[in-house]
Design a protein around this motif. Structure first.
Motif: not given
Length: 520
Positions: A202-226
């Motif tokens: 399950d969700v294998l690509w999730h299992i390690v997080k970046a050192e320091g846990l920095p903020d993820n960049p905002p998604n400029l294409d996001w809309s409220p229907d997502r």
């Protein structure tokens, strides 16, 4: 020769959602004894392996994907003795059995997490991901749970936040901790020793997080229907380079048992997806799951370009795989209608690579309306109105026209599809024109023809709306023509018709509306 290929290359996997396959004890929920009782159906289909969604002990906050013990069986489903009986029954029919392994997170009731949150000084504190509040006193960063809301929950007793990519009841494990990593590998070893033939991870690509846990960049294409998760791009919370070493270690463990297979759940673009095969010297999962038949529009032009791009992205040692349905996705017949679902079945079972079928698609279960008071899916309950509920794909199989469709003696935990009294396994088993018969015929042909199981693949030019390709093994060449339109198309095809998705004789030089053909 087909027999010289690994079983997982020439074979077909069938996913069982245990809650919805067969209930044996009258509580309205499927179980292991129920699966065992229905194995003849699976064997008669002509598949090679069964994948079971999670059956481990769980509070069921996310229906088994919140694991409270990686080496046990949820009492709702049975016990270890019952599992051993099921495994023996599967193997007795010449089938393989894969379990669903959940490495990214556990349940918050797992003894590991209970210890971890008991004190900052507990030896298992670092088995999970804890952090102090951010500069402004809130969560440590802007990461968003896949189920909506912050990916961080405050623990007042120890004065820190813990990370959870999904529900707060599913705290993320810290795979950078060597003790945690060893414990999880031992859990996999426990089941390999018991005789299981592999894992879907399950969700294998999730299992390690970046050192320091920095903020993820905002998604400029996001809309409220997502979904709220998509407000940010998961650059630092998923698909980290260090995860590939863990994937390779899992593969090495599986290979040490011989004949085992690892299927990795990975949602990524082709170039990043292909990295999860590893290298010939340091291989990773055998089959990084490919969901593109679910994620893309259903038309010949899109499918042709998508298939070509996916094939081109594969490393020389990588074997493709395909899926059109799962416990998380809308059912294929609900998405594209029953006529095209028959074409989709032919596509799935004739493309190069390992196909995975999802229970109920073989009888063409379509759209199921889940009344508001019957919704169970936490993802749907937390983000209503987005149409992302997963209950609609998890409804029980209908076995016959008897009470509760032969699934249970009690009201099933989710409602049945509306036409269950006529759309069921018993009704379709004797009908030569049924969806079930089509699946059985496709699987029998695939087993009989090495060109379909392991042959090479070549796209062929075709009229608009038609997807065409050849499968070749030695001197044997089979042609596949798929009309993805609801109107007939003139096609200059030649050869003997081995199988059509429709009843009656195909018309020479023409594909009927919604028709797929396999030609020799």
């Amino acid at each position: 020769m087909t027999a010289s290929r690994p079983w997982w290359e020439r074979g077909v996997i069938y996913q069982i959602y245990p809650r919805s396959f067969q209930d044996s004890d009258g509580d309205g929920i499927g179980d292991l004894a129920g699966i065992e009782a229905r194995l003849d159906h699976v064997a008669a289909l002509g598949v090679d392996a069964i994948w079971l969604s999670p059956i481990f002990p769980s509070p069921m906050a996310d229906f088994g994907y919140d694991v409270a013990d990686y080496c046990g069986i949820e009492p709702m489903f049975g016990d270890l003795a019952g599992f051993d009986r099921l495994l023996a029954a599967v193997h007795a029919r010449g089938l393989k059995l894969l379990l669903d392994f959940v490495p990214n997170h556990s349940s918050d009731r797992h003894p590991w997490f209970v210890a971890s949150r008991s004190s900052r000084d507990d030896p298992k504190r670092d088995w999970y991901i804890w952090r102090d509040p951010g500069p402004h006193g809130g969560p440590p960063n802007n990461w968003i749970s896949d189920f909506g809301g912050s990916a961080w929950t405050w623990d007042a007793a120890t004065g820190q936040y813990y990370l959870h990519a999904f529900l707060k009841e599913q705290p993320d494990l810290n795979w950078r901790n060597p003790d945690l990593r060893h414990a999880m590998m031992e859990a996999m070893r426990f089941w390999f020793d018991r005789g299981v033939d592999g894992f879907r991870i399950d969700v294998l690509w999730h299992i390690v997080k970046a050192e320091g846990l920095p903020d993820n960049p905002p998604n400029l294409d996001w809309s409220p229907d997502r979904t709220e998760r998509d407000r940010v791009i998961q650059r630092h919370s998923t698909d980290q380079p260090e995860a590939h070493a863990i994937s390779a270690d899992m593969r090495a463990l599986a290979d040490s048992y011989g004949g085992r297979v690892l299927v990795g759940e990975i949602f990524l673009p082709n170039d990043r997806h292909a990295r999860w095969y590893g290298t010939p010297e340091r291989p990773q999962v055998h089959l990084p799951f490919n969901f593109q038949l679910i994620e893309n529009d259903w038309n010949a032009e899109m499918l042709r370009s998508m298939i070509a791009a996916y094939e081109a992205s594969l490393p020389s040692h990588g074997w493709p795989n395909w899926v059109i349905g799962s416990h998380d996705a809308p059912r294929i017949a609900a998405r594209i209608g029953e006529a095209q679902a028959r074409v989709a079945a032919m596509l799935l079972l004739t493309l190069r690579g390992t196909p995975t079928l999802y229970q109920g698609d073989e009888i063409g279960i379509g759209r199921v309306i889940i009344p508001q008071d019957r919704i169970c899916d936490p993802q749907d309950l937390r983000q209503p109105g987005l149409g992302i509920g997963r209950d609609r794909s998890r409804t029980p199989i209908a076995w016959d026209a008897g009470p509760h469709a032969g699934f249970s003696t009690a009201e099933p935990w989710l409602p049945l599809h509306p036409d269950w009294s006529t759309r069921n396994v018993a009704a379709q088993a004797g009908d030569p024109g049924s969806m079930l018969t089509l699946y059985r015929d496709l699987l029998a042909l695939r087993r009989a023809e090495p060109a379909l199981a392991v042959g090479s693949f070549a796209l062929v030019d075709a009229p608009a709306g038609v997807l065409a390709y050849d499968r070749i093994e030695g001197d044997r060449r089979l042609g596949i023509l798929l009309n993805l339109r609801d109107t007939a198309v003139m096609v200059d095809w030649q050869g003997m018709v081995m199988l059509s998705t429709q009843d009656g004789e195909p018309e020479p030089g023409m594909l009927r509306a919604n028709e797929g053909l396999i030609l020799s």
